[in-house]
Design a protein around this motif. Structure first.
Motif, PDB file in Angstrom:
ATOM      1  N   PHE A  98       0.878  -1.179   0.000  1.00  0.00           N
ATOM      2  CA  PHE A  98       0.000   0.000   0.000  1.00  0.00           C
ATOM      3  C   PHE A  98       0.909   1.222   0.000  1.00  0.00           C
ATOM      4  O   PHE A  98       1.636   1.457   0.958  1.00  0.00           O
ATOM      5  CB  PHE A  98      -0.913   0.008   1.230  1.00  0.00           C
ATOM      6  CG  PHE A  98      -1.888   1.165   1.210  1.00  0.00           C
ATOM      7  CD1 PHE A  98      -1.740   2.234   2.089  1.00  0.00           C
ATOM      8  CD2 PHE A  98      -2.930   1.199   0.292  1.00  0.00           C
ATOM      9  CE1 PHE A  98      -2.624   3.306   2.051  1.00  0.00           C
ATOM     10  CE2 PHE A  98      -3.821   2.262   0.260  1.00  0.00           C
ATOM     11  CZ  PHE A  98      -3.666   3.319   1.141  1.00  0.00           C
ATOM     12  N   THR A  99       0.882   1.963  -1.087  1.00  0.00           N
ATOM     13  CA  THR A  99       1.752   3.135  -1.235  1.00  0.00           C
ATOM     14  C   THR A  99       0.894   4.370  -1.503  1.00  0.00           C
ATOM     15  O   THR A  99      -0.309   4.254  -1.775  1.00  0.00           O
ATOM     16  CB  THR A  99       2.675   2.945  -2.448  1.00  0.00           C
ATOM     17  OG1 THR A  99       1.831   2.799  -3.606  1.00  0.00           O
ATOM     18  CG2 THR A  99       3.561   1.719  -2.284  1.00  0.00           C
ATOM     19  N   GLN A 100       1.530   5.529  -1.463  1.00  0.00           N
ATOM     20  CA  GLN A 100       0.813   6.768  -1.781  1.00  0.00           C
ATOM     21  C   GLN A 100       0.280   6.714  -3.208  1.00  0.00           C
ATOM     22  O   GLN A 100      -0.821   7.179  -3.495  1.00  0.00           O
ATOM     23  CB  GLN A 100       1.745   7.971  -1.602  1.00  0.00           C
ATOM     24  CG  GLN A 100       1.039   9.322  -1.711  1.00  0.00           C
ATOM     25  CD  GLN A 100       0.061   9.600  -0.594  1.00  0.00           C
ATOM     26  OE1 GLN A 100       0.041   8.901   0.426  1.00  0.00           O
ATOM     27  NE2 GLN A 100      -0.791  10.591  -0.783  1.00  0.00           N
ATOM     28  N   GLY A 184       9.195  11.925  -3.562  1.00  0.00           N
ATOM     29  CA  GLY A 184      10.198  10.946  -3.191  1.00  0.00           C
ATOM     30  C   GLY A 184      11.148  11.367  -2.111  1.00  0.00           C
ATOM     31  O   GLY A 184      11.955  10.552  -1.685  1.00  0.00           O
ATOM     32  N   LEU A 185      11.098  12.620  -1.658  1.00  0.00           N
ATOM     33  CA  LEU A 185      11.982  13.032  -0.564  1.00  0.00           C
ATOM     34  C   LEU A 185      11.168  13.162   0.726  1.00  0.00           C
ATOM     35  O   LEU A 185       9.973  13.469   0.676  1.00  0.00           O
ATOM     36  CB  LEU A 185      12.643  14.381  -0.882  1.00  0.00           C
ATOM     37  CG  LEU A 185      13.720  14.373  -1.963  1.00  0.00           C
ATOM     38  CD1 LEU A 185      14.240  15.791  -2.189  1.00  0.00           C
ATOM     39  CD2 LEU A 185      14.870  13.442  -1.599  1.00  0.00           C
ATOM     40  N   LEU A 186      11.821  12.929   1.850  1.00  0.00           N
ATOM     41  CA  LEU A 186      11.121  13.099   3.120  1.00  0.00           C
ATOM     42  C   LEU A 186      10.922  14.586   3.398  1.00  0.00           C
ATOM     43  O   LEU A 186      11.518  15.433   2.732  1.00  0.00           O
ATOM     44  CB  LEU A 186      11.953  12.471   4.242  1.00  0.00           C
ATOM     45  CG  LEU A 186      12.245  10.971   4.083  1.00  0.00           C
ATOM     46  CD1 LEU A 186      12.938  10.441   5.314  1.00  0.00           C
ATOM     47  CD2 LEU A 186      10.966  10.193   3.816  1.00  0.00           C
ATOM     48  N   LEU A 223      16.923  16.529   1.523  1.00  0.00           N
ATOM     49  CA  LEU A 223      17.938  15.599   0.992  1.00  0.00           C
ATOM     50  C   LEU A 223      18.686  14.919   2.138  1.00  0.00           C
ATOM     51  O   LEU A 223      18.846  13.699   2.159  1.00  0.00           O
ATOM     52  CB  LEU A 223      18.939  16.358   0.113  1.00  0.00           C
ATOM     53  CG  LEU A 223      18.508  16.623  -1.334  1.00  0.00           C
ATOM     54  CD1 LEU A 223      19.515  17.535  -2.029  1.00  0.00           C
ATOM     55  CD2 LEU A 223      18.368  15.304  -2.094  1.00  0.00           C
ATOM     56  N   ALA A 224      19.087  15.723   3.123  1.00  0.00           N
ATOM     57  CA  ALA A 224      19.884  15.175   4.237  1.00  0.00           C
ATOM     58  C   ALA A 224      19.063  14.156   5.014  1.00  0.00           C
ATOM     59  O   ALA A 224      19.525  13.063   5.348  1.00  0.00           O
ATOM     60  CB  ALA A 224      20.354  16.310   5.143  1.00  0.00           C
ATOM     61  N   ARG A 225      17.818  14.499   5.273  1.00  0.00           N
ATOM     62  CA  ARG A 225      16.962  13.580   6.048  1.00  0.00           C
ATOM     63  C   ARG A 225      16.723  12.285   5.277  1.00  0.00           C
ATOM     64  O   ARG A 225      16.757  11.189   5.840  1.00  0.00           O
ATOM     65  CB  ARG A 225      15.614  14.237   6.304  1.00  0.00           C
ATOM     66  CG  ARG A 225      15.578  14.942   7.629  1.00  0.00           C
ATOM     67  CD  ARG A 225      14.168  15.335   7.990  1.00  0.00           C
ATOM     68  NE  ARG A 225      14.147  15.765   9.379  1.00  0.00           N
ATOM     69  CZ  ARG A 225      13.057  16.135  10.020  1.00  0.00           C
ATOM     70  NH1 ARG A 225      11.909  16.140   9.374  1.00  0.00           N
ATOM     71  NH2 ARG A 225      13.108  16.501  11.276  1.00  0.00           N
ATOM     72  N   THR A 226      16.495  12.441   3.971  1.00  0.00           N
ATOM     73  CA  THR A 226      16.221  11.242   3.165  1.00  0.00           C
ATOM     74  C   THR A 226      17.460  10.361   3.124  1.00  0.00           C
ATOM     75  O   THR A 226      17.387   9.140   3.287  1.00  0.00           O
ATOM     76  CB  THR A 226      15.781  11.646   1.746  1.00  0.00           C
ATOM     77  OG1 THR A 226      14.699  12.582   1.848  1.00  0.00           O
ATOM     78  CG2 THR A 226      15.338  10.431   0.944  1.00  0.00           C
ATOM     79  N   LEU A 233      15.211   5.880  -1.078  1.00  0.00           N
ATOM     80  CA  LEU A 233      14.357   6.798  -1.861  1.00  0.00           C
ATOM     81  C   LEU A 233      15.190   7.740  -2.730  1.00  0.00           C
ATOM     82  O   LEU A 233      14.664   8.419  -3.597  1.00  0.00           O
ATOM     83  CB  LEU A 233      13.482   7.650  -0.925  1.00  0.00           C
ATOM     84  CG  LEU A 233      12.348   6.929  -0.194  1.00  0.00           C
ATOM     85  CD1 LEU A 233      11.602   7.884   0.731  1.00  0.00           C
ATOM     86  CD2 LEU A 233      11.370   6.329  -1.197  1.00  0.00           C
ATOM     87  N   LEU A 234      16.514   7.755  -2.461  1.00  0.00           N
ATOM     88  CA  LEU A 234      17.358   8.711  -3.204  1.00  0.00           C
ATOM     89  C   LEU A 234      17.757   8.103  -4.533  1.00  0.00           C
ATOM     90  O   LEU A 234      18.159   6.943  -4.586  1.00  0.00           O
ATOM     91  CB  LEU A 234      18.634   9.026  -2.405  1.00  0.00           C
ATOM     92  CG  LEU A 234      18.494  10.073  -1.314  1.00  0.00           C
ATOM     93  CD1 LEU A 234      19.850  10.306  -0.648  1.00  0.00           C
ATOM     94  CD2 LEU A 234      17.977  11.374  -1.899  1.00  0.00           C
TER      95      LEU A 234
END
Ligand code: JEE
Length: 248
Positions: A98-100, A184-186, A223-226, A233-234
């Protein structure tokens, strides 16, 4: 017209939270038409039996096909003069993720029916019956790679994720745009008043009024969090002008 959502479960009270807050308001506003059905209402024995031992042996119990068949007939007949068909969504540990993206697809459908299993799951013939005899599209969907005791928790999550994407359910639509997993990024860190709290300051850039610098800082933070939490996800499209992933 409202999006219709039917849920069948042996624990209908588990779905009571769908009467609260956002989903509850969307129901009052006529945006979502949510109906919960008790599977045991479709049994006919004194003990209202819904399960039995598995053919071929094995641990646990399996949900009997007959109650499910009668419950689905009831759902299809209820307030459905046109004979429309719902998309049957069945939570299961072995389902497709189950994804977005899947939530967005399901949010476009006029009618979803959710079958909440318990025990070791539902007799396979119910899926075959739904597809071949009732002409339903059937999707088995999993919340994630961990084991729950039944489908109810999954349906609560799915109905919230899907319901909030239905136009009008969430007030300010822009909050739907800037959210995790959309590109795709947090998400970046968020702050509110007071600017100094417990000896901790809000990053000065956010108070600067320099919207370019704020946007750059937020992208850098995402970017840093991801990279830290979800390196999976990167991918290349997030690389900076030097072809590298700009992570401080
Ligand atoms: N969505 C979602 C879920 C569910 C989910 C969803 C629906 C039901 C209905 C019954 N259960 C219990 C259950 C647990 C494990 C197993 C596997 N078996 C394999 C063979 O050995 C025995 C065990 C089966 C049934 C459910 C679990 N779990 N995790 C998710 N992300």
């Amino acid at each position: 017209p409202a999006m219709r959502l039917d849920v069948v479960s042996i624990f209908p009270d588990y779905l009571a939270p769908l009467e609260l807050s956002l989903i509850g308001k969307a129901r009052e506003d006529g945006l979502l038409d949510v109906r919960v059905h008790d599977l045991r209402d479709f049994t006919h024995d004194r003990h209202r039996t819904v399960d039995d031992t598995p053919y071929g042996g094995g641990a646990g119990m399996v949900m009997k096909p007959q109650p499910w068949s009668e419950a689905l007939d009831h759902v299809l007949a209820l307030d459905n003069p046109s004979g429309a068909r719902p998309h049957l969504v069945v939570p299961g540990p072995g389902g497709q993720p189950f994804t977005q993206a899947l939530a967005r697809q399901l949010a476009l459908e006029p009618w979803l029916a959710f079958a909440c299993g318990r025990y070791e799951g539902i007799d396979e013939r119910v899926y075959d019956h739904a597809r071949e005899d009732l002409g339903l599209e059937v999707s088995v969907v999993s919340l994630g790679d961990y084991v729950l005791n039944g489908g109810e928790v999954a349906v609560l999550a799915m109905v919230e994720a899907i319901g909030r994407l239905v136009p009008g359910v969430i007030g300010n639509a822009e909050s739907l745009v800037e959210e995790s997993h959309e590109d795709g990024l947090l998400e970046y860190p968020i702050y509110t008043k007071p600017s100094s709290w417990n000896g901790r300051e809000v990053p000065p850039v956010l108070l600067s009024g320099n919207h370019g610098a704020i946007a750059a800082w937020r992208h850098e933070q995402r970017l840093a969090r991801t990279a830290a939490r979800r390196p999976d996800l990167l991918h290349a499209s997030h690389a900076g002008p030097h072809g590298d992933l700009e992570i401080s």
